[in-house]
Motif scaffolding. Structure first.
Motif, mmCIF file in Angstrom:
data_model
loop_
_atom_site.group_PDB
_atom_site.id
_atom_site.type_symbol
_atom_site.label_atom_id
_atom_site.label_comp_id
_atom_site.label_asym_id
_atom_site.label_seq_id
_atom_site.Cartn_x
_atom_site.Cartn_y
_atom_site.Cartn_z
ATOM 1 N N GLN A 60 5.165 -3.396 11.992
ATOM 2 C CA GLN A 60 5.375 -2.735 10.699
ATOM 3 C C GLN A 60 6.261 -3.590 9.794
ATOM 4 O O GLN A 60 7.206 -3.119 9.177
ATOM 5 C CB GLN A 60 5.970 -1.342 10.890
ATOM 6 C CG GLN A 60 4.983 -0.318 11.457
ATOM 7 C CD GLN A 60 3.809 -0.050 10.514
ATOM 8 O OE1 GLN A 60 3.996 0.480 9.414
ATOM 9 N NE2 GLN A 60 2.611 -0.418 10.916
ATOM 10 N N TRP A 72 6.107 -7.341 7.089
ATOM 11 C CA TRP A 72 5.324 -8.338 6.373
ATOM 12 C C TRP A 72 5.816 -9.731 6.745
ATOM 13 O O TRP A 72 7.032 -9.987 6.779
ATOM 14 C CB TRP A 72 5.450 -8.162 4.859
ATOM 15 C CG TRP A 72 4.470 -7.199 4.283
ATOM 16 C CD1 TRP A 72 4.685 -5.884 3.975
ATOM 17 C CD2 TRP A 72 3.122 -7.484 3.904
ATOM 18 N NE1 TRP A 72 3.544 -5.322 3.444
ATOM 19 C CE2 TRP A 72 2.573 -6.283 3.382
ATOM 20 C CE3 TRP A 72 2.322 -8.619 3.951
ATOM 21 C CZ2 TRP A 72 1.265 -6.204 2.921
ATOM 22 C CZ3 TRP A 72 1.015 -8.537 3.494
ATOM 23 C CH2 TRP A 72 0.497 -7.339 2.984
ATOM 24 N N THR A 102 0.903 -5.299 11.793
ATOM 25 C CA THR A 102 0.754 -3.867 12.044
ATOM 26 C C THR A 102 1.639 -3.381 13.186
ATOM 27 O O THR A 102 2.304 -2.344 13.089
ATOM 28 C CB THR A 102 -0.712 -3.527 12.354
ATOM 29 O OG1 THR A 102 -1.546 -4.013 11.292
ATOM 30 C CG2 THR A 102 -0.906 -2.024 12.490
ATOM 31 N N LEU A 129 9.678 -3.368 5.506
ATOM 32 C CA LEU A 129 9.262 -2.928 4.187
ATOM 33 C C LEU A 129 10.452 -2.613 3.292
ATOM 34 O O LEU A 129 10.417 -2.889 2.089
ATOM 35 C CB LEU A 129 8.351 -1.694 4.295
ATOM 36 C CG LEU A 129 6.852 -1.963 4.491
ATOM 37 C CD1 LEU A 129 6.592 -2.655 5.815
ATOM 38 C CD2 LEU A 129 6.052 -0.676 4.394
ATOM 39 N N ASN A 130 11.507 -2.041 3.879
ATOM 40 C CA ASN A 130 12.647 -1.669 3.035
ATOM 41 C C ASN A 130 13.571 -2.831 2.721
ATOM 42 O O ASN A 130 14.624 -2.649 2.125
ATOM 43 C CB ASN A 130 13.441 -0.516 3.660
ATOM 44 C CG ASN A 130 14.043 -0.872 5.005
ATOM 45 O OD1 ASN A 130 13.864 -1.975 5.510
ATOM 46 N ND2 ASN A 130 14.739 0.071 5.595
ATOM 47 N N GLN A 161 10.509 0.999 -0.209
ATOM 48 C CA GLN A 161 9.423 1.131 0.747
ATOM 49 C C GLN A 161 8.174 1.671 0.067
ATOM 50 O O GLN A 161 7.073 1.232 0.335
ATOM 51 C CB GLN A 161 9.837 2.022 1.912
ATOM 52 C CG GLN A 161 8.799 2.040 3.018
ATOM 53 C CD GLN A 161 9.357 2.624 4.287
ATOM 54 O OE1 GLN A 161 10.541 2.849 4.408
ATOM 55 N NE2 GLN A 161 8.485 2.865 5.236
ATOM 56 N N GLY A 162 8.319 2.595 -0.853
ATOM 57 C CA GLY A 162 7.188 3.132 -1.579
ATOM 58 C C GLY A 162 6.476 2.085 -2.403
ATOM 59 O O GLY A 162 5.265 2.106 -2.536
ATOM 60 N N THR A 163 7.229 1.144 -2.960
ATOM 61 C CA THR A 163 6.623 0.120 -3.796
ATOM 62 C C THR A 163 5.787 -0.851 -2.976
ATOM 63 O O THR A 163 4.973 -1.563 -3.531
ATOM 64 C CB THR A 163 7.687 -0.667 -4.575
ATOM 65 O OG1 THR A 163 8.472 -1.433 -3.655
ATOM 66 C CG2 THR A 163 8.576 0.232 -5.389
ATOM 67 N N MET A 164 5.975 -0.887 -1.639
ATOM 68 C CA MET A 164 5.250 -1.827 -0.797
ATOM 69 C C MET A 164 3.994 -1.224 -0.177
ATOM 70 O O MET A 164 3.252 -1.912 0.513
ATOM 71 C CB MET A 164 6.170 -2.331 0.327
ATOM 72 C CG MET A 164 7.333 -3.188 -0.152
ATOM 73 S SD MET A 164 6.778 -4.711 -0.953
ATOM 74 C CE MET A 164 5.930 -5.517 0.395
ATOM 75 N N GLU A 165 3.736 0.045 -0.392
ATOM 76 C CA GLU A 165 2.623 0.714 0.268
ATOM 77 C C GLU A 165 1.280 0.100 -0.100
ATOM 78 O O GLU A 165 0.363 0.064 0.725
ATOM 79 C CB GLU A 165 2.638 2.208 -0.064
ATOM 80 C CG GLU A 165 3.762 2.962 0.635
ATOM 81 C CD GLU A 165 3.785 4.428 0.262
ATOM 82 O OE1 GLU A 165 3.018 4.817 -0.644
ATOM 83 O OE2 GLU A 165 4.562 5.186 0.863
ATOM 84 N N ASN A 166 1.134 -0.392 -1.331
ATOM 85 C CA ASN A 166 -0.138 -0.960 -1.782
ATOM 86 C C ASN A 166 -0.064 -2.474 -1.912
ATOM 87 O O ASN A 166 -0.866 -3.082 -2.624
ATOM 88 C CB ASN A 166 -0.540 -0.336 -3.122
ATOM 89 C CG ASN A 166 -0.764 1.163 -3.009
ATOM 90 O OD1 ASN A 166 -1.398 1.633 -2.068
ATOM 91 N ND2 ASN A 166 -0.238 1.920 -3.964
#
Length: 221
Positions: A57, A59, A54, A74-75, A19-24
């Protein structure tokens, strides 16, 4: 004999860090699918980000495999170019189920142009494939060695003084560019190994670099 050979290693973050890798992330970037519950056939394959939803939440991702659009959490996604580091020894891609393991092994040849792949499960078990070329539509032909629960194979690990069975796979693939994949559980690993065994044949020759029995394999997609 030294257990270690020369290899280049692909290091991807595990599920906890996805999930962190998808923040940007931005539209147009390539991602890999993981842990999808509905479109399970896409797990381990790639897609391109279309837009971020949005309200949900999620993609919207267009699959590079069949062109379908999946609204993924995201995960369940990871940027394909994130987390690579060729200087991180022993790092590996982590795969959960047998189909994801199989897809990742084929992608090592077709997408990442590696000379071989080592799939391990903990310290005790591994299989290593050296790619000789394509087979059929999306398969591969090559050579394989493995360490399963057989006492003779386990004895080779001990006799060579290796910290893990994976090192014998590294030794087998000395001189090749190698990708490392870690199976998340024994059930998935042995399901894949048994699948590859059914596609293999041997004359009983011993590979001198690993000390293991050498098999010829034709693995279908």
């Amino acid at each position: 004999k030294d257990c270690f050979g020369t290899a280049t290693i692909l290091n991807l973050k595990t599920k906890q860090g996805k999930q962190g890798t998808m923040e940007n992330a931005k539209p147009g970037q390539n991602v890999q699918f993981y842990g999808l519950k509905t479109a399970t056939h896409l797990n381990g394959t790639t897609g391109r980000l279309v837009k971020f939803l949005t309200g949900e939440q999620r993609w919207a991702v267009r699959s590079n495999n069949d062109g379908s659009v999946v609204n993924a959490k995201l995960n369940n996604l990871m940027l394909e170019n994130m987390g690579t580091n060729s200087s991180a020894p022993g790092a590996s891609i982590s795969r959960i189920d047998v189909n994801s393991l199989h897809v990742a092994a084929l992608d090592s040849f077709y997408k990442r142009r590696k000379g071989g792949v080592v799939i391990s499960c903990g310290k005790k078990y591994m299989l290593a494939l050296e790619f000789d070329g394509p087979f059929g539509h999306g398969g591969v032909v090559g050579e394989m060695v493995y360490v399963d629960k057989d006492p003779q194979a386990q004895a080779v690990v001990q006799q060579r003084g290796c910290p893990s069975a994976k090192e014998l796979g590294t030794n087998f693939l000395t001189g090749e560019t190698v990708e490392y994949i870690e199976a998340s559980d024994e059930k998935s690993f042995f399901s894949l190994l048994n699948r590859y065994k059914r596609s293999s044949s041997t004359q009983g020759y011993i590979d001198l670099k690993s000390g293991l029995i050498l098999y010829n394999v034709k693995i279908a997609k």
